[in-house]
Design a protein around this motif. Structure first.
Motif, PDB file in Angstrom:
ATOM      1  N   GLN A  74      45.225  47.267  47.278  1.00 17.61           N
ATOM      2  CA  GLN A  74      44.986  47.613  48.678  1.00 17.61           C
ATOM      3  C   GLN A  74      46.080  47.091  49.611  1.00 17.61           C
ATOM      4  O   GLN A  74      46.449  47.751  50.565  1.00 17.61           O
ATOM      5  CB  GLN A  74      43.626  47.044  49.117  1.00 17.61           C
ATOM      6  N   ARG A  75      46.588  45.883  49.325  1.00 20.27           N
ATOM      7  CA  ARG A  75      47.508  45.238  50.269  1.00 20.27           C
ATOM      8  C   ARG A  75      48.937  45.119  49.748  1.00 20.27           C
ATOM      9  O   ARG A  75      49.861  44.920  50.520  1.00 20.27           O
ATOM     10  CB  ARG A  75      46.986  43.841  50.630  1.00 20.27           C
ATOM     11  N   LYS A  76      49.105  45.179  48.418  1.00 17.03           N
ATOM     12  CA  LYS A  76      50.432  45.020  47.843  1.00 17.03           C
ATOM     13  C   LYS A  76      50.710  46.189  46.911  1.00 17.03           C
ATOM     14  O   LYS A  76      49.817  46.943  46.553  1.00 17.03           O
ATOM     15  CB  LYS A  76      50.542  43.689  47.085  1.00 17.03           C
ATOM     16  N   THR A  77      51.961  46.299  46.509  1.00 21.38           N
ATOM     17  CA  THR A  77      52.322  47.356  45.572  1.00 21.38           C
ATOM     18  C   THR A  77      52.019  46.904  44.145  1.00 21.38           C
ATOM     19  O   THR A  77      51.839  45.719  43.873  1.00 21.38           O
ATOM     20  CB  THR A  77      53.822  47.683  45.697  1.00 21.38           C
ATOM     21  N   GLY A  78      51.974  47.878  43.252  1.00 17.46           N
ATOM     22  CA  GLY A  78      51.753  47.550  41.849  1.00 17.46           C
ATOM     23  C   GLY A  78      50.288  47.633  41.452  1.00 17.46           C
ATOM     24  O   GLY A  78      49.406  47.904  42.274  1.00 17.46           O
ATOM     25  N   ALA A  79      50.044  47.387  40.167  1.00 18.62           N
ATOM     26  CA  ALA A  79      48.689  47.466  39.622  1.00 18.62           C
ATOM     27  C   ALA A  79      47.914  46.187  39.905  1.00 18.62           C
ATOM     28  O   ALA A  79      48.480  45.159  40.294  1.00 18.62           O
ATOM     29  CB  ALA A  79      48.762  47.709  38.119  1.00 18.62           C
ATOM     30  N   LEU A  80      46.602  46.264  39.693  1.00 21.67           N
ATOM     31  CA  LEU A  80      45.741  45.093  39.873  1.00 21.67           C
ATOM     32  C   LEU A  80      46.044  44.056  38.809  1.00 21.67           C
ATOM     33  O   LEU A  80      46.345  44.387  37.658  1.00 21.67           O
ATOM     34  CB  LEU A  80      44.268  45.513  39.788  1.00 21.67           C
ATOM     35  N   SER A  81      45.939  42.792  39.167  1.00 27.55           N
ATOM     36  CA  SER A  81      46.212  41.719  38.216  1.00 27.55           C
ATOM     37  C   SER A  81      45.092  41.602  37.198  1.00 27.55           C
ATOM     38  O   SER A  81      43.965  42.048  37.427  1.00 27.55           O
ATOM     39  CB  SER A  81      46.359  40.388  38.961  1.00 27.55           C
ATOM     40  N   ASN A  82      45.404  40.971  36.074  1.00 32.44           N
ATOM     41  CA  ASN A  82      44.382  40.783  35.044  1.00 32.44           C
ATOM     42  C   ASN A  82      43.287  39.833  35.530  1.00 32.44           C
ATOM     43  O   ASN A  82      42.121  39.980  35.174  1.00 32.44           O
ATOM     44  CB  ASN A  82      45.021  40.238  33.770  1.00 32.44           C
ATOM     45  N   ASN A  83      43.668  38.855  36.370  1.00 32.45           N
ATOM     46  CA  ASN A  83      42.661  37.950  36.920  1.00 32.45           C
ATOM     47  C   ASN A  83      41.653  38.714  37.776  1.00 32.45           C
ATOM     48  O   ASN A  83      40.458  38.408  37.774  1.00 32.45           O
ATOM     49  CB  ASN A  83      43.326  36.851  37.766  1.00 32.45           C
ATOM     50  N   TYR A  84      42.142  39.720  38.507  1.00 34.28           N
ATOM     51  CA  TYR A  84      41.254  40.536  39.339  1.00 34.28           C
ATOM     52  C   TYR A  84      40.288  41.310  38.454  1.00 34.28           C
ATOM     53  O   TYR A  84      39.096  41.408  38.744  1.00 34.28           O
ATOM     54  CB  TYR A  84      42.101  41.487  40.185  1.00 34.28           C
ATOM     55  N   LEU A  85      40.795  41.855  37.366  1.00 35.17           N
ATOM     56  CA  LEU A  85      39.944  42.605  36.444  1.00 35.17           C
ATOM     57  C   LEU A  85      38.907  41.692  35.786  1.00 35.17           C
ATOM     58  O   LEU A  85      37.747  42.065  35.614  1.00 35.17           O
ATOM     59  CB  LEU A  85      40.797  43.278  35.370  1.00 35.17           C
ATOM     60  N   ILE A 113      38.569  42.545  28.038  1.00 30.69           N
ATOM     61  CA  ILE A 113      39.790  42.899  28.760  1.00 30.69           C
ATOM     62  C   ILE A 113      40.954  42.181  28.105  1.00 30.69           C
ATOM     63  O   ILE A 113      40.946  40.951  27.976  1.00 30.69           O
ATOM     64  CB  ILE A 113      39.696  42.511  30.242  1.00 30.69           C
ATOM     65  N   THR A 114      41.935  42.940  27.659  1.00 31.15           N
ATOM     66  CA  THR A 114      43.094  42.341  27.007  1.00 31.15           C
ATOM     67  C   THR A 114      44.197  42.111  28.020  1.00 31.15           C
ATOM     68  O   THR A 114      44.160  42.611  29.142  1.00 31.15           O
ATOM     69  CB  THR A 114      43.609  43.255  25.890  1.00 31.15           C
ATOM     70  N   GLY A 115      45.199  41.362  27.609  1.00 36.10           N
ATOM     71  CA  GLY A 115      46.327  41.104  28.503  1.00 36.10           C
ATOM     72  C   GLY A 115      46.422  39.630  28.827  1.00 36.10           C
ATOM     73  O   GLY A 115      45.870  38.781  28.115  1.00 36.10           O
ATOM     74  N   ASP A 116      47.103  39.311  29.896  1.00 36.43           N
ATOM     75  CA  ASP A 116      47.284  37.917  30.297  1.00 36.43           C
ATOM     76  C   ASP A 116      45.951  37.277  30.595  1.00 36.43           C
ATOM     77  O   ASP A 116      45.100  37.856  31.263  1.00 36.43           O
ATOM     78  CB  ASP A 116      48.165  37.823  31.546  1.00 36.43           C
ATOM     79  N   LYS A 117      45.768  36.055  30.124  1.00 32.49           N
ATOM     80  CA  LYS A 117      44.527  35.333  30.377  1.00 32.49           C
ATOM     81  C   LYS A 117      44.655  34.536  31.668  1.00 32.49           C
ATOM     82  O   LYS A 117      45.698  34.509  32.303  1.00 32.49           O
ATOM     83  CB  LYS A 117      44.219  34.413  29.193  1.00 32.49           C
ATOM     84  N   ARG A 118      43.573  33.893  32.037  1.00 32.80           N
ATOM     85  CA  ARG A 118      43.575  33.181  33.312  1.00 32.80           C
ATOM     86  C   ARG A 118      44.576  32.023  33.310  1.00 32.80           C
ATOM     87  O   ARG A 118      44.928  31.485  32.270  1.00 32.80           O
ATOM     88  CB  ARG A 118      42.168  32.645  33.608  1.00 32.80           C
ATOM     89  N   LYS A 119      44.988  31.669  34.481  1.00 33.15           N
ATOM     90  CA  LYS A 119      45.979  30.624  34.650  1.00 33.15           C
ATOM     91  C   LYS A 119      45.453  29.287  34.152  1.00 33.15           C
ATOM     92  O   LYS A 119      44.302  28.934  34.366  1.00 33.15           O
ATOM     93  CB  LYS A 119      46.348  30.509  36.129  1.00 33.15           C
TER      94      LYS A 119
END
Length: 297
Positions: A74-85, A113-119
């Motif tokens: 909504q506010r930035k370019t690019g796809a949603l982050s994995n943390n958001y998902l 949900i695959t991909g980067d895990k939480r920080k």
């Protein structure tokens, strides 16, 4: 997503009921406010797809997450982050729990949900913990500072668990601290080491009596006005200690909880016992500390 408009009365009712359920079952205020916003987007998608709750299958839930991964931010370019998902997945799983626990039509949200895990939470070293203790003063508030470190680092309590402590919850004769108001209203007993017990007793004997204003006051932690503090005031006090100790990575009281959990794991305590110590309902929440220790996230 709070601006999305829902048109179905059922979804409006469920969003309101879900938020109330989160509050009643003891979730943090931030969770009570954020998860319903995620659910609103989910309900909005259902309405656009002309679907009802009882139409949902794991495949349909997965299709929703494919939609989320493809929609722009909504506010930035690019796809949603994995943390958001992951936050959305948490919200949807809690929604299915809410429906099931209130005898309403529910659905299965067992997807991954695959991909980067939480920080990885950043923790303090043992030397930095020592520096925090050394930054305290020999005054009533200084003794309270040491008790604060004892409760949040030594006993690993959550912020609200510590704030809710009463003097009657300090069972020094049994070397235990009784948590009455844990997450989801779960109770537990937390062991105190000799050092933790000493700091807590010193505050009770030589610090708290100079802060208390009313004899009937039961709160363990007291402000200079003799009142139970809010979490933010203890957070500010911890930040002041950190500044005095020249430590720049103290973001809040929860940092102390992350730190003691990692130190206990480092010392050889099992995940099962750490989960009991922290009041985790499952090992899934506790396993993050193995990633911190091994730095393999």
């Amino acid at each position: 997503m709070k601006k999305l408009r829902l048109t179905k009365d059922e979804h409006i009712r469920l969003e309101s009921g879900f938020k109330e359920w989160l509050a009643v079952t003891g979730y943090a205020v931030s969770t009570v406010n954020s998860l319903p916003a995620n659910i609103r987007e989910f309900f909005h998608w259902l309405e656009q797809e002309n679907m009802a709750i009882n139409d949902l299958t794991p495949a349909e839930v997965l299709r929703y997450f494919i939609y989320l991964k493809e929609r722009p931010r909504q506010r930035k370019t690019g796809a949603l982050s994995n943390n958001y998902l992951l936050k959305h997945l948490q919200a949807i799983k809690r929604l299915s729990d809410y429906l099931r626990n209130t005898d309403q039509e529910s659905f299965d949200a067992d997807i991954v949900i695959t991909g980067d895990k939480r920080k990885i939470p950043e923790i303090l070293s043992r030397e930095e913990i020592k520096q925090l203790y050394e930054a305290t003063e020999d005054s009533p508030m200084g003794l309270r500072d040491r008790a604060m470190l004892a409760v949040y680092y030594g006993c690993g309590l959550r912020r609200n668990e510590g704030i809710s402590l009463d003097t009657g919850d300090i069972l020094t004769d049994k070397n235990l601290l009784y948590v009455r108001n844990g997450k989801n209203y779960k109770e537990r007993y937390v062991p105190m080491t000799a050092e933790v017990k000493e700091d807590i007793e010193s505050y009770l004997l030589y610090g708290r009596p100079f802060l208390v204003k009313e004899e009937y006051e039961e709160a363990f932690f007291l402000t200079e006005r003799g009142e139970r503090p809010e979490g933010q005031s203890l957070h500010i006090r911890l930040k002041q200690l950190a500044e005095k100790a020249e430590i720049d990575k103290v973001s809040g009281l929860h940092k102390l909880r992350h730190t003691i959990a990692t130190h206990l794991l480092e010392s050889g305590m099992s995940l099962e016992n750490i989960a009991l110590f922290l009041g985790h309902e499952s090992l899934e929440s506790t396993q993050i500390y193995t990633h911190i220790l091994n730095n393999d996230l």
